[in-house]
Design a protein around this motif. Structure first.
Motif: not given
Ligand code: ATP
Length: 447
Positions: A23-40
């Protein structure tokens, strides 16, 4: 917070970046559901800021930013946090985030004096790495809006008041990133810079604070979870005349979700050439590099004006965290059983409907389910999923937990009379409707 973090990982909303390498501190990735929620969420903001108004234009500018932009904006000089080192355990902290002057890691009071630490990331531009050709990764989306001010008034003939909206990545080398996606080093902002006649700024500021609270409520944030803070004069940023912070009761405490600032004439006044031709109220650095006049003409008086700016600035990631936190519920039933529910507003749900064939190996049922999926997907209202796991109970539980507003079951009766069962996520009630009614039913329930 731990339960939410675990749900996010388990179901595919949010993962830690580069976890396979520690991991890298303070960084996150949005997965299959996260990307949809964020885009919405972003689409909802864009719709309310740009499509539903007639006084706002959009922009998508570059992330790499000319050093002069961040010199005249004041970021090179003042975009700092106070940093202290613990002399005993060698950890580093933000001075305003530690209690009683004690190191949060080892409890020692053997700390250095606070010193300013600039939060901007710098990177080399071009093939020669001698430190002279550098750019910054933008620390906020706002500055490129100001540098495009003239381009946009020239191409749209806008007069005051009008706004420019932008969503996108921003980067800050936070000293202590923490609390999941609340404070990270790479995040997204949704910012509006609304340009107004000097003198009308206070009224516009109030209007925007109201509008923004209303919008957060429409995303499912309850009134009770929001606090409004009028930022004390001593804590205001150098450009601000007044800032209202919209605070949210995050799982780790009440903190800022969005700031609405009255930035006065500082921004356009800072970046314009020939500053002396204008009466700029705020204290700006003398600009020796700008090649463009950034004022706007008042069509009635013909006078050139440096507009005041009202800025509602929201964090997408903090928005996602607040929305997940509000929606997350554990429901207990009389028989002792319980279910996890993500009661998201349907417009934010990553999956709008799951189509579930009763028997995964029955070709006729699966083909019919696929037809229904295609029919609903073609309405283009978001992702519709064919969920052929073969276990209805498990599918219902999974879709409750990821916030899918409705599950549609295709069974043997469907093959006889062309009807389907629709189960509502929140009430768990089931209704039987004809396939022909499905598009209308689907559309109506997503609003
Ligand atoms: P804070 O005081 O919490 O550091 P800030 O006042 O520096 O925030 P602004 O510069 O006003 O934040 O940025 C506007 C919005 O961008 C914030 O309201 C927040 O939602 C988001 N934001 C700022 N910094 C971060 C970060 N490090 N991680 C995630 N979101 C952030």
């Amino acid at each position: 917070m731990d339960e939410l973090v675990s749900l996010c990982k388990r179901r595919g909303f949010i993962y830690q970046t580069n976890e396979i390498y520690g991991g890298l501190q303070g960084l996150y990735d949005y997965g299959p559901l996260g990307v949809e929620l964020k885009n919405n969420l972003k689409n909802s903001w864009w719709s309310s800021m740009v499509y539903e108004r007639d006084d706002v234009e959009g922009l998508d500018s570059s992330i790499l930013t000319h050093p002069h932009v961040l010199k005249y904006s004041g970021h090179e000089e003042t975009f700092t946090d106070p940093l202290v080192d613990c002399k005993d355990c060698k950890s580093r902290w933000r001075a305003d985030h530690i209690k009683d002057n004690l190191c949060p890691s080892c409890g020692s009071d053997n700390l250095t004096e606070p010193r300013p630490f600039n939060l901007m990331f710098k990177t080399n531009v071009g093939p020669v790495d001698d430190g002279s050709n550098y750019a910054y990764l933008r620390p906020e989306t706002a500055q490129q809006i100001f540098t495009n001010f003239k381009n946009i008034i020239d191409s749209t003939s806008r007069v005051l008041p009008f706004g420019i909206a932008q969503m996108g990545k921003a980067f800050r080398n936070e000293i202590t990133p923490r609390n999941f996606i609340f404070r990270v080093r790479e995040f997204e902002q949704m910012e509006l810079e609304f340009f107004v006649e000097p003198g009308t700024d206070e009224v516009w500021h109030e209007k925007w604070v109201e509008k923004r609270i209303e919008w957060w409520e429409n995303q499912g944030i309850s009134k009770e979870s929001i606090q409004i803070i009028d930022v004390p004069k001593k804590d205001l940023s150098h450009y601000s005349k007044k800032t209202i912070d919209i605070m949210y009761k995050f799982p780790h405490g009440v903190e800022e979700l969005e700031g609405v600032a009255n930035r006065t004439d500082f921004d356009i006044g800072s970046h314009t050439r020939h500053q002396k031709d204008f009466q700029i109220e705020s204290k700006v650095i003398e600009n020796e590099h700008s090649v463009t006049k950034l004022a706007i003409q008042n069509k009635k008086t013909n006078e050139w004006v440096i507009p005041f700016v009202i800025e509602p600035s929201a964090g997408v990631d903090r928005g996602v965290l607040a929305i997940l936190n509000e929606a997350y519920k554990i429901e207990k039933f009389d028989d002792g059983k319980e279910r996890t529910l993500l009661a998201l507003k349907p417009h934010l749900s990553p999956i709008k409907a799951a189509i579930i064939p009763l028997k995964r190996n029955n070709d006729e049922i699966v083909a019919k389910a696929l037809d229904i999926k295609r029919m609903l997907q073609n309405l283009k209202l978001g992702r519709v999923l064919l969920d052929n796991s073969g276990n209805i109970g498990k599918s219902y539980r999974r879709h409750d937990e990821i916030g899918t507003p409705m599950c549609i079951t295709v069974d043997f009766q469907t093959l006889d009379d062309d009807t389907i069962t629709v189960r509502d996520r929140d009430t768990m009630k089931q209704v039987r409707i004809s396939c022909g009614e499905a598009p209308n039913y689907f559309q109506k329930n997503l609003l």
